[in-house]
Design an enzyme around this catalytic site. Structure first.
Site, PDB file in Angstrom:
ATOM      1  N   GLY A 286      26.340  38.649 -23.114  1.00 58.02           N
ATOM      2  CA  GLY A 286      26.100  37.585 -24.090  1.00 58.02           C
ATOM      3  C   GLY A 286      24.787  36.867 -23.806  1.00 58.02           C
ATOM      4  O   GLY A 286      24.076  36.459 -24.725  1.00 58.02           O
TER       5      GLY A 286
ATOM      6  N   ARG B 160      39.939  34.245 -22.966  1.00 53.81           N
ATOM      7  CA  ARG B 160      40.443  33.960 -21.612  1.00 53.81           C
ATOM      8  C   ARG B 160      41.669  33.059 -21.607  1.00 53.81           C
ATOM      9  O   ARG B 160      42.369  33.009 -20.599  1.00 53.81           O
ATOM     10  CB  ARG B 160      39.309  33.398 -20.732  1.00 53.81           C
TER      11      ARG B 160
ATOM     12  N   ARG C  92      17.158  34.999 -16.691  1.00 52.65           N
ATOM     13  CA  ARG C  92      16.011  34.185 -17.117  1.00 52.65           C
ATOM     14  C   ARG C  92      14.734  34.618 -16.407  1.00 52.65           C
ATOM     15  O   ARG C  92      13.640  34.525 -16.969  1.00 52.65           O
ATOM     16  CB  ARG C  92      16.321  32.702 -16.851  1.00 52.65           C
TER      17      ARG C  92
ATOM     18  N   ASP D  56      32.950  29.222 -16.559  1.00 52.04           N
ATOM     19  CA  ASP D  56      33.203  30.603 -16.107  1.00 52.04           C
ATOM     20  C   ASP D  56      34.211  30.674 -14.961  1.00 52.04           C
ATOM     21  O   ASP D  56      34.703  31.748 -14.620  1.00 52.04           O
ATOM     22  CB  ASP D  56      31.891  31.271 -15.667  1.00 52.04           C
TER      23      ASP D  56
HETATM   24  C1  S3P Z   1      25.467  31.385 -19.526  1.00 48.19           C
HETATM   25  C2  S3P Z   1      26.051  30.366 -20.226  1.00 48.19           C
HETATM   26  C3  S3P Z   1      27.498  30.259 -20.428  1.00 48.19           C
HETATM   27  C4  S3P Z   1      28.274  31.149 -19.473  1.00 48.19           C
HETATM   28  C5  S3P Z   1      27.685  32.523 -19.371  1.00 48.19           C
HETATM   29  C6  S3P Z   1      26.254  32.449 -18.884  1.00 48.19           C
HETATM   30  C7  S3P Z   1      23.993  31.403 -19.392  1.00 48.19           C
HETATM   31  O1  S3P Z   1      27.806  30.660 -21.749  1.00 48.19           O
HETATM   32  O2  S3P Z   1      29.627  31.219 -19.869  1.00 48.19           O
HETATM   33  O3  S3P Z   1      28.437  33.316 -18.478  1.00 48.19           O
HETATM   34  O4  S3P Z   1      23.476  32.143 -18.540  1.00 48.19           O
HETATM   35  O5  S3P Z   1      23.339  30.663 -20.133  1.00 48.19           O
HETATM   36  P1  S3P Z   1      27.725  29.646 -22.985  1.00 48.19           P
HETATM   37  O6  S3P Z   1      26.339  29.228 -23.148  1.00 48.19           O
HETATM   38  O7  S3P Z   1      28.210  30.440 -24.175  1.00 48.19           O
HETATM   39  O8  S3P Z   1      28.667  28.530 -22.650  1.00 48.19           O
END
Ligand code: S3P
Length: 429
Positions: free
Chosen positions: A93, A347, A24, A316
């Site tokens: 992601g 997982r 971020r 996580d």
């Molecule tokens: C994250 C949100 C989570 C987490 C990922 C990091 C983030 O995912 O599992 O490792 O930085 O916003 P989700 O928003 O899909 O739950």
């Protein structure tokens, strides 16, 4: 990689910076006017993907890897330029989903792609709300996965009830909301991590939070002010050492300067439910992101039930919680965690397969797993499926099993914790 046996873990360590906050900081720093300096930045491959993507959109970013200090020369909300190449998100992601919220509003098109794992992760969850805001996605794959092209558009605010408690979905919408006409509101079924909201406040964005944190409204911004950001240690990385300190005989470890944001601290609650000897000290508030030192001592753990609204606060950490459960007396049941199926690997499947291979009594369910713990674990060859959190979890499980444990793809810890194996070895005597 063959895993070393663990015993008598003693000492202190500082884990690398928080992954979510590091991502971020790159994104908001790029959109701010002026230079944002970030200290404690995580030099993991995922965060380096975020840096590389914003560099491709014309942002100058100086990364001092020796001091973990990053300077982002922001060009303002409308200062990004069209990338001349694919935006490669690697395994990340967070980069994919958060950046898509920004790309949806740019006056150019961009192509987003990543590795084999990213190409399987669901992107419909961001395409749906962003399209309601006016975004134009061109899917290049089936099933709404990467790769895709985003043709930037003028956006308008929406009120979105998210079907899933996901900070990535929430953040993608809020980032798009910075550019939309009219306010944008997101409501989630349970509170997910709130780092975007906290950092928005720090950068001077007008947001309103209600409904015990589950509803956030962002008013379109005219400009963001550059900031100094200090990234605390990642509680998701600290979790491996919390677990190791509790289940390794004759151990006492202190993990310094760990982020204990209440939307991320579910692992601490679970430790207490399992009877852990765990204590916090030096608790400080670092611009809304509280930090503490965490001390753990060897404890005979017992099983517990983990379900409901706590799940997003420890999503996580479930792989390493499953390892703790394997060493705890009695049954641990994990429910309401179907999101585990769409992480860097499935997982539920991967943890169940690998724990079973080590002799653990584990039953995968549709939304979690049931682990009957307390029996000795046996060394085995386990496949990380190139999922960093699986590899780190089995470095702890394998270190305490009899016989040899071999982790396939062990180097994937590079995604969030490049020095993980060295840090673990340093505590081992
Ligand atoms: C994250 C949100 C989570 C987490 C990922 C990091 C983030 O995912 O599992 O490792 O930085 O916003 P989700 O928003 O899909 O739950």
């Amino acid at each position: 990689m063959n895993i070393s046996h663990l015993s008598n873990l003693k000492g202190e360590l500082t884990v690398p910076g928080d992954k979510s906050i590091s991502h971020r900081s790159v994104m908001l720093g790029s959109l701010a006017e002026g230079t944002t300096e970030v200290t404690g930045f995580l030099q993991g491959a995922d965060c380096l993907s975020s840096i590389a993507c914003f560099e491709k959109m014309g942002i100058e970013i100086e990364n001092n890897t020796a001091t973990n200090t990053v300077k982002i020369h922001g060009r303002g909300l409308h200062g990004l330029t069209a990338p001349t190449d694919i935006l490669d998100v690697g395994n990340s992601g967070t980069t994919t989903r958060l950046m898509s919220g920004i790309l949806a509003a740019q006056p150019f098109s961009s192509k987003v792609d990543g590795d084999a794992s990213i190409r399987k992760r669901p992107m419909g969850r961001i395409m749906t709300p962003l399209s309601q805001m006016g975004a134009n996605f061109e899917s290049l794959a089936t099933d709404k996965c990467a790769p895709f092209i985003i043709h930037g558009q003028k956006l308008h605010g929406i009120e979105y009830m998210s079907p899933v408690a996901s900070a990535q979905v929430k953040s993608a919408i809020l980032l798009a909301g910075l550019y939309a006409e009219g306010p944008t509101t997101v409501t989630e079924p349970a509170l997910s991590r709130n780092h975007t909201e906290l950092m928005f406040e720090q950068f001077g964005v007008d947001i309103k939070i209600s409904n015990i944190g589950k509803t956030t409204t962002v008013t379109p911004a005219s400009n963001l002010r550059a900031q100094h950001i200090h990234v605390p240690g990642d509680i998701s990385s600290a979790a491996y050492f919390i677990a190791a300190g509790l289940i390794t005989p004759n151990s006492e470890i202190t993990i310094k300067n760990v982020g204990i944001n209440p939307t991320r601290d579910g692992i601490l609650t679970v430790c207490k439910m399992m009877g852990a000897d765990i204590a916090l000290s030096n608790v400080k508030d670092d611009i809304g992101e509280p930090v503490a030192d965490i001390t753990v001592k060897t404890t005979a753990l017992h099983g517990c039930l983990i379900e409901g609204d706590i799940i997003p606060k420890l999503i996580d950490e479930i792989p390493i919680i499953a390892v703790m459960a394997a060493f705890a007396e009695g049954t641990t049941t994990i429910k309401d965690a179907q999101e585990l199926k769409v992480k860097e690997s499935n997982r539920i499947d991967v943890m169940s397969t690998n724990l079973s291979a080590m002799g653990v009594d584990v039953e995968p369910t549709d939304d979690g797993m049931i682990i009957k713990g307390g029996k000795p674990l046996h060394g085995a060859t386990v496949d990380s499926k190139l999922d960093h959190r699986i590899a780190m979890s089995f470095a702890i499980a394998g270190g305490l099993a009899d016989g040899e444990t071999n982790i396939l793809g062990a180097e994937c810890v590079n995604i969030s914790y490049p020095s993980f194996y060295e840090d673990l070895a340093n505590l081992n005597s």
